[in-house]
Design an enzyme around this catalytic site. Sequence first.
Site: not given
Length: 283
Positions: A51, A95, A118
């Site tokens: 990322k 994460q 997200d």
Amino acid sequence: MPAQIIDGKKISEDIISEIRAEVAALTGRPPCLAVVLVGNDPASAVYVGSKKKMCEKIGITSIERILPASASQDELFTVIKQLNNDDGVDGILIQSPLPKHINEQAVFNFVLPEKDVDGFSPTNAGLTALGESGGLVSCTPAGCVELLRRTDINMSGTNCVVIGRSNIVGRPVASLMLKESATVTICHSKTKNLAQYTRQADILIAAIGKKHFVTPDMVKDGVVIIDVGINRTPDSKKLHGDVDPACAEKASHITPVPGGVGPMTIAMLMSNCLKAYKRNHAK
Ligand code: NAD
């Protein structure tokens, strides 16, 4: 005739180029993504690294907050609070997976919805479920629909069968397909006679987590297959989808694993970062 391969790698590269061009044209500071990693799970470290690399490629600033595996939920909340309050941070990504002593959904709930790139917060998940376009949509489901859109596959009026009802893939992708006016059936581990549903599918989205679970006898000729599954066999480092590649003999279109949905997830994450930045700047 074997299926046309939906090339997620190529489509994601196109999206990345579009985002990069948009970022290059921005005046003022670039967008900023904060990635929070708890513990030292090697796979998570690889995901965070990729990322970060993608941010660099696009011109998005990335910052990391790394906490030890022993960090408490409150310590994690403190870090998220700082990022929530930091006007220089547009997107926050926690994460996953988090260590077992931390309630993952409680953490997702704590991220400001406008920074929740997200799309896991109740506000964003709720907006997706309502079919509203104001929120940040979860990246993998958004990637599935974008693959169909960019392959010019008609979704309206089709029978779409989703296998899987997780909060990160199955449910939101079903909502997105409903928004595209597909007739959506969600199947899951308790569904009886699964093949009776999958054989009706014009579009089949498999998000199960079981290697080659969907076999050719379960699909009809001409089906479009989106294979979300990422399964790593213990004896090999190869990735396998949830769909038996032999289904390509019957399908009109199919995504490969790897190189299908996977690269789209990160592209949609970058897209969400830019979206969050633009909204942040429009205030
Ligand atoms: P999950 O374990 O949370 O959910 C799996 C779903 O499959 C459940 O809803 C369950 O009901 C259903 N299921 C299990 N066994 C079944 C059966 N026998 N018949 C019918 N349904 C069954 O998994 P998830 O997080 O939704 O992920 C699904 C897969 O997608 C995994 O392989 C995961 O690695 C992959 N994934 C890929 C990406 C990507 O970027 N490509 C992102 C997220 C998840």
